[in-house]
Design an enzyme around this catalytic site. Structure first.
Site, PDB file in Angstrom:
ATOM      1  CG  HIS A 174      50.291  40.477  35.236  1.00 26.94           C
ATOM      2  ND1 HIS A 174      48.665  40.445  35.731  1.00 26.94           N
ATOM      3  CD2 HIS A 174      51.128  40.646  36.519  1.00 26.94           C
ATOM      4  CE1 HIS A 174      49.295  41.159  36.631  1.00 26.94           C
ATOM      5  NE2 HIS A 174      50.704  41.436  36.942  1.00 26.94           N
ATOM      6  CG  ASP A 177      49.609  43.737  39.735  1.00 26.35           C
ATOM      7  OD1 ASP A 177      49.991  43.026  38.938  1.00 26.35           O
ATOM      8  OD2 ASP A 177      50.046  42.983  40.944  1.00 26.35           O
ATOM      9  CG  HIS A 193      53.513  46.252  37.059  1.00 35.14           C
ATOM     10  ND1 HIS A 193      52.897  45.870  36.112  1.00 35.14           N
ATOM     11  CD2 HIS A 193      53.337  45.416  38.021  1.00 35.14           C
ATOM     12  CE1 HIS A 193      51.485  44.695  36.015  1.00 35.14           C
ATOM     13  NE2 HIS A 193      51.950  44.549  36.829  1.00 35.14           N
ATOM     14  CD  GLU A 226      58.766  41.910  42.364  1.00 33.11           C
ATOM     15  OE1 GLU A 226      59.160  41.163  43.293  1.00 33.11           O
ATOM     16  OE2 GLU A 226      58.324  42.014  42.221  1.00 33.11           O
ATOM     17  CG  ASP A 227      58.869  39.066  38.097  1.00 31.65           C
ATOM     18  OD1 ASP A 227      59.715  39.196  38.949  1.00 31.65           O
ATOM     19  OD2 ASP A 227      57.415  39.097  37.618  1.00 31.65           O
ATOM     20  CG  ASP A 235      19.714  47.392  50.947  1.00 32.89           C
ATOM     21  OD1 ASP A 235      19.600  45.941  51.178  1.00 32.89           O
ATOM     22  OD2 ASP A 235      20.441  48.129  50.884  1.00 32.89           O
TER      23      ASP A 235
END
Length: 733
Positions: free
Chosen positions: A57, A148, A81, A85-86, A268
């Site tokens: 990911h 993300d 990123h 947190e994980d 269009d």
């Protein structure tokens, strides 16, 4: 991790490294490789719901950002990123390994990741405010968050149906509009189509199939137009790049739904884009295009001279063609094409000579700066969210200041919106406006090309009615902010009057109340200051009689220490005569119509000076005035503690709305006669409705603004002199 899986991930990074080599230095790529290795170790043993190792990911997010040519720090933060947190990694550890800049980005993205939007209506306004204010500090935070979200949308099929719908809804409501506001149209389009497919799968499949069937025929027609244009542009000796584009599925769906069109009426769906090397060449190409096919009137837009608020620039025109299908043409430079696709991310691909970055980035920073001003004025998170929603993804009008400055405003913007766009002080003091040198009401909706001048006065303040027609978040937030402060002061003033009234009935003026009683009362009600308590009394949140009794006696509040019968006896001293008999002590509250927002007048009975009236203490609204025989009196009869005696005080400068019903013979010009007669009586008509009753008679209902009952009686007497008038009554309810 198994050997095959590890080999796949290593190969994935090598693919990313080849992308990065096109625009980053070897040292930058080495730092990004270290970030990948750190993230791979930190996420070791974790898996996505797709069954892939978790590092897939962050690698996918980094790959999306590499297409935008973002800087090395952003790439490192993208790969890291989720580690704070994980995993067991800490912000301090990331800072030590990769520097404070990368750690700050990772920390900010981590805070955004913890935000959840539960429903479309609620959208967790407090968290949304935190998100937008965090992004205001560094645009790169939102770039990582959008990448993300894009990868999560690409793998949405692995989640449950409920989660798919929730994530798709917040994507369409929040993330796709933000991407559009940042000018990142390529990313926005994919987010919208993925969200559309997840939220409305059947509609998506039906529309997709219909477009596939129509594609062949329309593609042939567009091909013929393209061939003709290539021939004419070559004849003119211009250097160009001509490409065709197909409107993405969600955009087609939105156009069909909003304009109530069938697919065949959306002409269009396909458009041609002419990309030139200079701005001058764009206008030369426009001349060639208009000499080849006749332009559709009112469809030409010059976004080069007047860019959109997100920095988008292009010439747009629609053409009549001999093939029975109108054609939409966009003409822009290579730089404009890059900004149109990547928006703020184009900053890393194209640098202005002065180092200021792309126009899209400048516009995005201006918008984010505006969010900080909204934050200061917004009273609560939901109000902030409502204000921001007005500014996300607007259609626009372009208007001019008297000095020729161009301002972009949302479609439907009024003169008040314009005033606040110029400056908050101008908005707060505006009294009138001139549009193209003509005096117009402040509620006038502005059109592109208009020159707007605002007339101000020092004594003027925002009016609550402005909230009914302003459309920009800045105007709405500024008006609410001002009114709240006015509300606060007026509520305190009314609370003081109500409390002094009750204290006088108890024979103890405010000045004679012992200080220890005041201190005890504030402690009892957990109030920081007397003004806070007075505001609650003025807004009807606390009863003045209970507060006054406690101030005089110094005992706990009556509502907490007395039985119900005792409270009734206490209230009997101040209740209206019609509730407790003629012997009750009776000192009415004087009103004159200038008390402001905390004294209002019931729309059910429209009281005016001269009417016998009562006041009802309404929680949050202060005192609401009703006439004696108002039906509401029966509804509230079971709440005697909420009623106050009131009396009118002379005030020649106030006007009050009142409704009258006029039955007339249905003849030409009668409405104009009635209106002229009313105007001659120094009366303003707030609104009028007319209905034909039987083909012979009509009924006109006027809302008039009068001084008092005598003024109204004179108007009605004058109207009765008109021959066509059959009956006049004052409407109630």
């Amino acid at each position: 991790m198994s050997a095959p899986a590890q080999a796949v991930q290593t190969g994935g990074f090598e693919t990313l490294a080849r992308q990065l080599a096109a625009y980053l230095t070897p040292d930058d790529i080495a730092a990004i490789r270290r970030a990948y290795a750190y993230g791979e170790r930190a996420h070791s043993g974790q898996q996505r719901q797709t069954g892939e190792p978790y590092i897939a990911h962050p690698l996918a997010v980094a790959t999306i950002l590499a297409d935008l040519h973002v800087d090395a720090a952003t790439m490192c933060a993208a790969l890291l990123h989720d580690v704070i947190e994980d995993t067991t990694a800490t912000s301090a550890e990331v800072s030590e390994q990769f520097g404070e800049e990368v750690a700050a980005l990772v920390d900010a993205v981590t805070k955004l990741t913890q935000i959840r939007f539960e429903t479309r209506e609620q959208a967790q306004a407090a968290n949304f405010r935190k998100m937008m204010l965090a992004v205001a500090g560094d645009l790169r935070v939102m770039l990582i968050k959008l990448a993300d979200r894009l990868h999560n949308m690409r793998t949405l099929r692995h989640l449950s149906a409920d989660k798919r719908r929730r994530i798709a809804r917040e994507t369409l409501d929040i993330y796709a509009p933000i991407a559009a506001r940042f000018g990142m149209h390529t990313l926005c389009k994919e987010l919208e189509d993925l969200g559309f497919a997840a939220l409305y799968p059947l509609r998506y499949r039906v529309l997709d199939e219909a477009l596939r069937r129509a594609r062949g025929n329309r593609h042939d027609l567009v091909g013929k137009i393209e061939t003709t244009l290539r021939h004419r542009l070559d004849e003119a000796g211009l250097q160009y790049r001509l490409v065709s584009r197909e409107k993405h599925l969600y955009s087609v769906y939105q156009k069909m739904r909003e304009d109530h069109l069938s697919l065949s009426e959306v002409y269009d769906v396909y458009a041609l884009r002419v990309v030139m090397d200079t701005v001058d060449a764009c206008y030369r190409a426009l001349g060639v295009v208009h000499n080849t096919f006749k332009p559709v009137p009112q469809r030409f837009k010059d976004y080069i001279a007047i860019p959109k608020t997100n920095g988008y620039q292009s010439l747009h025109t629609a053409l009549f063609t001999p093939y029975g299908v109108p054609a939409e043409i966009q003409i822009r430079t290579e730089e404009m094409d890059l900004v149109a696709n990547d928006g703020v991310a184009a900053h890393w691909r194209y640098k202005n000579p002065d180092g200021s970055g792309s126009r899209a980035e400048q516009r995005a920073r201006e918008w984010l700066h505006g969010l900080l001003e909204l934050q200061r004025n917004a009273g609560d998170p939901q109000e902030f969210l409502d204000s921001v929603k007005w500014d996300l993804f607007p259609d626009e009008v372009y208007v001019f200041t008297p000095r020729g400055q161009i301002l972009a405003l949302p479609t439907g913007a009024t003169a008040v919106d314009f005033a606040y766009a110029v400056h908050s002080d101008i908005g707060n003091r505006c009294v009138a406006a001139r549009v193209n040198r003509r005096l117009v009401p402040l509620s006038t909706v502005l059109e592109s090309g208009a020159t707007v001048e605002i007339i101000t006065a020092r004594t003027t303040t925002p009016h609550p009615s402005w909230l009914s027609f302003v459309v920009t978040g800045k105007a709405r937030a500024a008006i609410r902010h001002f009114l709240k402060h006015v509300d606060h002061a007026q509520a305190i003033a009314l609370g003081r009057r109500l409390l002094e009234l009750e204290l006088s009935r108890l024979g103890t003026p405010m000045a004679q109340v012992p200080e220890q009683n005041v201190a005890g009362l504030l402690r009892e009600f957990s109030a920081k200051a007397m003004d806070d308590l007075l505001e609650e009394v003025g807004l009807g949140k606390r009863l003045a009689v209970v507060v006054a009794t406690h101030l005089v006696s110094g005992t706990p509040p009556a509502t907490e220490r007395r039985p119900r019968s005792g409270l009734r006896r206490a209230l009997a001293r101040v209740a209206p005569r019609w509730l407790v008999g003629k012997d009750a002590r009776h000192t009415p509250l004087a009103i004159k119509g200038t008390e402001g927002l905390v004294v209002s007048y019931g729309k059910c009975c429209r009281p005016i000076p001269g009417d016998p009236v009562r006041g009802y203490v309404s929680v949050g609204r202060g005192v609401v005035i009703h006439v004696d025989d108002c039906p509401s009196a029966k509804d509230f009869a079971k709440q005697p503690d909420k009623w106050l005696d009131v009396e009118w005080q002379p005030a020649s400068d106030s006007r009050f709305p009142v409704d009258i019903r006029v039955e007339i013979e249905d003849q030409r010009g009668q409405l104009a006669t009635l209106a002229a007669t009313i105007s001659d009586m120094d009366c303003n008509i707030a609104s009028v409705q007319i209905a034909n009753r039987d083909g012979i008679h009509a009924v006109a209902t006027f809302t008039l603004e009068v001084r008092d009952r005598v003024h109204l009686a004179r108007i009605m007497k004058r109207l009765r002199t008109i021959k066509s008038v059959r009956r006049i009554i004052r409407k109630r309810g």
